[in-house]
Design an enzyme around this catalytic site. Sequence first.
Site, short mmCIF file in Angstrom:
data_model
loop_
_atom_site.label_atom_id
_atom_site.label_comp_id
_atom_site.label_asym_id
_atom_site.label_seq_id
_atom_site.Cartn_x
_atom_site.Cartn_y
_atom_site.Cartn_z
N TYR A 150 6.77 14.61 -21.91
CA TYR A 150 6.16 14.56 -20.57
C TYR A 150 5.19 13.40 -20.37
O TYR A 150 4.37 13.43 -19.46
CB TYR A 150 5.48 15.89 -20.22
CG TYR A 150 6.42 17.06 -20.31
CD1 TYR A 150 7.38 17.27 -19.33
CD2 TYR A 150 6.39 17.93 -21.39
CE1 TYR A 150 8.27 18.34 -19.42
CE2 TYR A 150 7.27 18.99 -21.49
CZ TYR A 150 8.20 19.19 -20.50
OH TYR A 150 9.08 20.24 -20.59
N ASP B 120 8.33 7.95 -20.40
CA ASP B 120 8.70 8.00 -21.81
C ASP B 120 10.17 7.60 -21.95
O ASP B 120 10.85 7.31 -20.97
CB ASP B 120 8.41 9.37 -22.40
CG ASP B 120 9.17 10.52 -21.73
OD1 ASP B 120 10.27 10.29 -21.17
OD2 ASP B 120 8.67 11.66 -21.76
N HIS C 172 0.83 -1.20 0.00
CA HIS C 172 0.00 0.00 0.00
C HIS C 172 0.87 1.26 0.00
O HIS C 172 1.77 1.38 0.81
CB HIS C 172 -0.92 -0.03 1.22
CG HIS C 172 -1.94 1.04 1.21
ND1 HIS C 172 -2.38 1.64 2.36
CD2 HIS C 172 -2.63 1.64 0.21
CE1 HIS C 172 -3.28 2.56 2.07
NE2 HIS C 172 -3.45 2.57 0.75
N HIS D 60 7.68 19.57 -13.60
CA HIS D 60 8.46 18.46 -14.15
C HIS D 60 9.71 18.20 -13.30
O HIS D 60 10.08 17.05 -13.06
CB HIS D 60 8.85 18.73 -15.60
CG HIS D 60 9.53 17.59 -16.26
ND1 HIS D 60 8.96 16.34 -16.38
CD2 HIS D 60 10.76 17.50 -16.84
CE1 HIS D 60 9.79 15.53 -17.00
NE2 HIS D 60 10.89 16.21 -17.28
#
Length: 139
Positions: free
Chosen positions: A128, A28, A20, A106
């Site tokens: 992204y 990517d 959990h 990012h």
Amino acid sequence: MKKSTLLHAELSYLVATLGHTDEVTICDAGLPVPDQVQRIDLALTHGVPGFIETVCTLLSESQIEGVVMAEEFQQVSPALHQSLMGLLQEEQARMGREIAVTYLSHEAFKQRTHQSRAVVRTGECTPYANVIFQAGVVF
């Protein structure tokens, strides 16, 4: 031979051993993978396997309760982001539970990957196209 969708041995083991709130990053082809985090590299060539098909396969085998994405994903690659959001909505309907969605810059996202149990690298070349899945429980 295994009957379920996920045949990749490392991914199957990863899913079977998640606890959990453990986190798994699907990324990517260009996201840097922290040295101390397990890298499961699926990339064969540009676009193979794709981000969405990898996400679908992991969702078929694992319970998630949250996702983390970079704000830039929604802004720079809106079509792929919307495809992911559609899959998450379908998953919520199947589970009967809400999946928490969090956005970070990012740079903050890349730092967050250091907490992942593993980073699964796809052949996706859309900017992204990265997501962190936070494991849930089935009960």
